[in-house]
Design an enzyme around this catalytic site. Structure first.
Site, PDB file in Angstrom:
ATOM      1  N   LYS A  71      -0.319   4.702  -1.202  1.00  0.00           N
ATOM      2  CA  LYS A  71      -1.252   5.573  -0.490  1.00  0.00           C
ATOM      3  C   LYS A  71      -0.612   6.913  -0.161  1.00  0.00           C
ATOM      4  O   LYS A  71      -1.298   7.868   0.215  1.00  0.00           O
ATOM      5  CB  LYS A  71      -1.764   4.885   0.785  1.00  0.00           C
ATOM      6  CG  LYS A  71      -2.832   3.831   0.503  1.00  0.00           C
ATOM      7  CD  LYS A  71      -3.346   3.182   1.779  1.00  0.00           C
ATOM      8  CE  LYS A  71      -4.467   2.179   1.466  1.00  0.00           C
ATOM      9  NZ  LYS A  71      -4.858   1.413   2.674  1.00  0.00           N
TER      10      LYS A  71
ATOM     11  N   HIS B 152      -2.410  -5.895  -6.333  1.00  0.00           N
ATOM     12  CA  HIS B 152      -2.993  -6.527  -5.140  1.00  0.00           C
ATOM     13  C   HIS B 152      -4.501  -6.305  -5.006  1.00  0.00           C
ATOM     14  O   HIS B 152      -5.137  -6.923  -4.160  1.00  0.00           O
ATOM     15  CB  HIS B 152      -2.258  -6.119  -3.858  1.00  0.00           C
ATOM     16  CG  HIS B 152      -2.481  -4.716  -3.394  1.00  0.00           C
ATOM     17  ND1 HIS B 152      -1.814  -3.643  -3.910  1.00  0.00           N
ATOM     18  CD2 HIS B 152      -3.301  -4.205  -2.442  1.00  0.00           C
ATOM     19  CE1 HIS B 152      -2.203  -2.535  -3.302  1.00  0.00           C
ATOM     20  NE2 HIS B 152      -3.117  -2.842  -2.396  1.00  0.00           N
TER      21      HIS B 152
ATOM     22  N   ASP C 244       0.809  -1.228   0.000  1.00  0.00           N
ATOM     23  CA  ASP C 244       0.000   0.000   0.000  1.00  0.00           C
ATOM     24  C   ASP C 244       0.836   1.268   0.000  1.00  0.00           C
ATOM     25  O   ASP C 244       0.328   2.339   0.334  1.00  0.00           O
ATOM     26  CB  ASP C 244      -0.909   0.011   1.238  1.00  0.00           C
ATOM     27  CG  ASP C 244      -2.269  -0.623   0.974  1.00  0.00           C
ATOM     28  OD1 ASP C 244      -2.629  -0.766  -0.216  1.00  0.00           O
ATOM     29  OD2 ASP C 244      -2.955  -0.973   1.954  1.00  0.00           O
TER      30      ASP C 244
HETATM   31  P1  C2E Z   1      -7.818  -1.545   3.330  1.00  0.00           P
HETATM   32  O1  C2E Z   1      -8.597  -0.923   4.440  1.00  0.00           O
HETATM   33  O2  C2E Z   1      -6.453  -2.058   3.640  1.00  0.00           O
HETATM   34  O3  C2E Z   1      -8.710  -2.687   2.721  1.00  0.00           O
HETATM   35  C1  C2E Z   1      -8.178  -3.617   1.814  1.00  0.00           C
HETATM   36  C2  C2E Z   1      -9.268  -4.438   1.161  1.00  0.00           C
HETATM   37  O4  C2E Z   1      -9.944  -5.226   2.171  1.00  0.00           O
HETATM   38  C3  C2E Z   1     -10.370  -3.639   0.496  1.00  0.00           C
HETATM   39  O5  C2E Z   1      -9.999  -3.206  -0.784  1.00  0.00           O
HETATM   40  C4  C2E Z   1     -11.493  -4.670   0.454  1.00  0.00           C
HETATM   41  O6  C2E Z   1     -11.281  -5.601  -0.578  1.00  0.00           O
HETATM   42  C5  C2E Z   1     -11.326  -5.402   1.777  1.00  0.00           C
HETATM   43  N1  C2E Z   1     -12.204  -4.801   2.795  1.00  0.00           N
HETATM   44  C6  C2E Z   1     -11.904  -3.877   3.710  1.00  0.00           C
HETATM   45  N2  C2E Z   1     -12.986  -3.587   4.468  1.00  0.00           N
HETATM   46  C7  C2E Z   1     -13.999  -4.343   4.025  1.00  0.00           C
HETATM   47  C8  C2E Z   1     -15.390  -4.513   4.416  1.00  0.00           C
HETATM   48  O7  C2E Z   1     -15.888  -3.869   5.349  1.00  0.00           O
HETATM   49  N3  C2E Z   1     -16.126  -5.433   3.715  1.00  0.00           N
HETATM   50  C9  C2E Z   1     -15.600  -6.149   2.684  1.00  0.00           C
HETATM   51  N4  C2E Z   1     -16.361  -7.049   2.052  1.00  0.00           N
HETATM   52  N5  C2E Z   1     -14.289  -6.014   2.289  1.00  0.00           N
HETATM   53  C10 C2E Z   1     -13.525  -5.123   2.942  1.00  0.00           C
HETATM   54  P2  C2E Z   1     -10.737  -1.928  -1.460  1.00  0.00           P
HETATM   55  O8  C2E Z   1     -12.194  -1.979  -1.185  1.00  0.00           O
HETATM   56  O9  C2E Z   1     -10.303  -1.885  -2.875  1.00  0.00           O
HETATM   57  O10 C2E Z   1     -10.149  -0.700  -0.670  1.00  0.00           O
HETATM   58  C11 C2E Z   1      -8.825  -0.265  -0.810  1.00  0.00           C
HETATM   59  C12 C2E Z   1      -8.488   0.726   0.247  1.00  0.00           C
HETATM   60  O11 C2E Z   1      -9.364   1.880   0.098  1.00  0.00           O
HETATM   61  C13 C2E Z   1      -8.743   0.233   1.671  1.00  0.00           C
HETATM   62  O12 C2E Z   1      -7.622  -0.463   2.141  1.00  0.00           O
HETATM   63  C14 C2E Z   1      -8.955   1.549   2.410  1.00  0.00           C
HETATM   64  O13 C2E Z   1      -7.739   2.192   2.680  1.00  0.00           O
HETATM   65  C15 C2E Z   1      -9.698   2.376   1.401  1.00  0.00           C
HETATM   66  N6  C2E Z   1     -11.175   2.299   1.560  1.00  0.00           N
HETATM   67  C16 C2E Z   1     -12.009   1.438   0.926  1.00  0.00           C
HETATM   68  N7  C2E Z   1     -13.291   1.689   1.273  1.00  0.00           N
HETATM   69  C17 C2E Z   1     -13.245   2.734   2.152  1.00  0.00           C
HETATM   70  C18 C2E Z   1     -14.265   3.479   2.862  1.00  0.00           C
HETATM   71  O14 C2E Z   1     -15.467   3.226   2.735  1.00  0.00           O
HETATM   72  N8  C2E Z   1     -13.856   4.494   3.657  1.00  0.00           N
HETATM   73  C19 C2E Z   1     -12.523   4.804   3.799  1.00  0.00           C
HETATM   74  N9  C2E Z   1     -12.189   5.836   4.632  1.00  0.00           N
HETATM   75  N10 C2E Z   1     -11.531   4.127   3.145  1.00  0.00           N
HETATM   76  C20 C2E Z   1     -11.905   3.123   2.340  1.00  0.00           C
HETATM   77 FE    FE Z   2      -4.374  -1.503  -1.220  1.00  0.00          FE
HETATM   78 FE    FE Z   3      -3.639  -2.848   2.939  1.00  0.00          FE
END
Ligand code: C2E
Ligand code: FE
Ligand code: FE
Ligand code: SIN
Ligand code: SIN
Length: 406
Positions: A257, A308, A254
């Site tokens: 970011k 990833h 990551d």
């Molecule tokens: P991250 O927090 O490290 O999450 C990595 C991945 O874990 C996400 O990729 C998603 O595939 C899964 N994941 C995380 N939380 C959930 C969840 O509550 N439910 C499900 N089913 N899967 C989950 P994604 O979605 O491509 O997000 C990439 C990054 O974007 C995240 O890294 C986070 O930093 C950010 N992000 C995504 N959605 C949100 C959000 O709603 N609010 C905020 N503040 N950040 C978000």
């Molecule tokens: Fe990521």
């Molecule tokens: Fe991550």
């Protein structure tokens, strides 16, 4: 090769030690370095088992272990993720060696002369059924004389394979090797530290949270790769070489970011479509950081940062796109199946498993059972089924990692 396969007098000569020192310098990750140090010191003495403790905050932290009687070399080993700590004082053997900086040879752990200040802690033997007998414990000292840790080798064997005392003439060889090993350890610790700093800059979240997340994802990925590669019949030398680099590269998944604004990165709520679309570029920004170099670590870091968030069924991002240097290119259709590099397929699972098990500014922590159900459901959709199998095959190791880096 295991120590018992070695011939008699397994290489107690300086030329050989200098040779393995050089090989040690090719390793990057601290775990790979400790693994090799234990392997070589055990080989020099034909010892059954051994562990390494590293000094951290005035304590000795258990950092690596081998034991031919309890687990098979070459398989995933949850014991290396133990959180055992021993104070640096003269009540324990390893504490004594760290405190005094002097090596100690014990012929029988259960018959230590009463005038010595330390005793053998038998709790490990009781738990596992292992019988500790002879021990050689030497400090890991820098050339300036600072003790960075202790290496303890257990149950030396004679040419017939019977446990015997360590010969005093072995000690200088191990100590000499220890000096060089210490340099490799310091370098390995510095590499980890640099990666944690890079991630700290990228996320600027709670530094402890970030460090732990990154270490967990790196460890999960390394161990899943190890199991996946064993299942594919890949030889152990190749596995160890790749595992070393995959752990570090995956820690950096990551790092892109750094290019995402705080307003989006730290938003304490769900992202809207526009914000999520911007967030997707962390994959491309990350990959660009490693574009100019072609060594193996940079190549894998680039591959993992970029891919990833691709999904096995082709619904991930950033997909196939035409890169325009310095601009945000339009995202393309997702990569699919084995088009996605194996390193990224593995990190994808490690990252989601960890994200769901952690509190985020926008979500609560999920219980393990719910996470496991999601992973099973997403096998063949988000995740490569072969990677999911490997993950569940080493679930004890996964849980040990989660407990260690809280
Ligand atoms: P991250 O927090 O490290 O999450 C990595 C991945 O874990 C996400 O990729 C998603 O595939 C899964 N994941 C995380 N939380 C959930 C969840 O509550 N439910 C499900 N089913 N899967 C989950 P994604 O979605 O491509 O997000 C990439 C990054 O974007 C995240 O890294 C986070 O930093 C950010 N992000 C995504 N959605 C949100 C959000 O709603 N609010 C905020 N503040 N950040 C978000
Ligand atoms: Fe990521
Ligand atoms: Fe991550
Ligand atoms: C130590 O070396 O003090 C810890 C392990 C043992 O007591 O055998
Ligand atoms: C490999 O990368 O070693 C295997 C090819 C694949 O499954 O993607």
């Amino acid at each position: 090769m295991t120590p018992e396969q070695m011939g008699p007098n397994s290489g107690l000569n300086l030329g050989y030690i200098l040779e393995i020192t050089e090989e040690l310098n090719a390793l990057k990750d601290i775990d790979a370095i400790l693994d090799r140090i234990l392997f070589e010191s055990r080989k020099l003495t034909r010892a059954v088992a051994g562990s390494i403790f590293l000094v951290e905050n005035s304590k000795l932290k258990f950092s690596y272990v081998h034991n031919d009687e309890l687990y098979t070399q070459g398989h995933n080993n949850k014991h290396i993720y133990s959180s055992l700590e021993i104070p640096v004082n003269r009540n324990s053997i390893v504490g004594y060696v760290a405190d005094t900086g002097d090596p100690v040879i014990i012929d029988d752990a259960y018959n230590i002369p009463p005038e010595l200040p330390f005793h053998h802690n038998s709790s490990f033997d009781e738990k596992t059924g292992f019988h500790t007998q002879s021990m050689l414990t030497v400090p890991l000292k820098t050339f300036q004389g600072n003790v960075v840790g202790v290496i303890q080798i257990i149950n030396c064997r004679d040419e017939e394979g019977n446990v015997c005392p360590f010969q005093p003439e072995m000690e200088p060889y191990i100590s000499f090797f220890g000096r060089h090993a210490t340099m490799a350890i310091e370098r390995g610790l510095m590499t980890r530290e640099m990666i944690l700093r890079m991630m700290l800059m990228a996320e600027l979240r709670d530094p402890k949270e970030t460090g732990a997340h990154v270490q967990r994802v790196g460890a999960y990925s390394a161990e899943i790769y190890h199991r996946w590669a064993l299942n594919r019949g890949i030889d152990i030398e190749t596995i160890k070489r790749h595992k070393d680099i995959i752990r570090l590269a995956s820690m950096l998944h990551d790092v892109g970011k750094i290019g995402i604004s705080d307003a989006i990165l730290k938003k304490p709520a769900r992202l809207n479509d526009e914000e999520y679309n911007i967030m997707k570029y962390h994959t491309i920004y990350g990959a660009r950081l490693f574009i100019s170099s072609n060594n193996e670590l940079d190549r894998l870091s680039r591959e993992i940062a970029l891919n990833h968030h691709e999904k096995w069924d082709g619904t991930g991002y950033p997909g196939h796109f035409n890169d325009i240097p310095g601009k945000d290119p339009p995202l393309g259709t997702g990569k699919k199946g084995e088009e996605i590099p194996i390193t990224a397929r593995i990190t994808a699972l490690a990252d989601v498993f960890d994200a769901l098990g952690s509190v985020r500014s926008y979500k609560d922590q999920w219980p393990d059972s719910k996470i496991f159900n999601l992973i099973r459901e997403e096998s063949g959709k988000h995740f490569d089924p072969e990677v999911v199998n490997a993950f569940f095959e080493i679930i004890d190791v996964i849980i040990a990692i989660k407990e260690k880096f809280q």
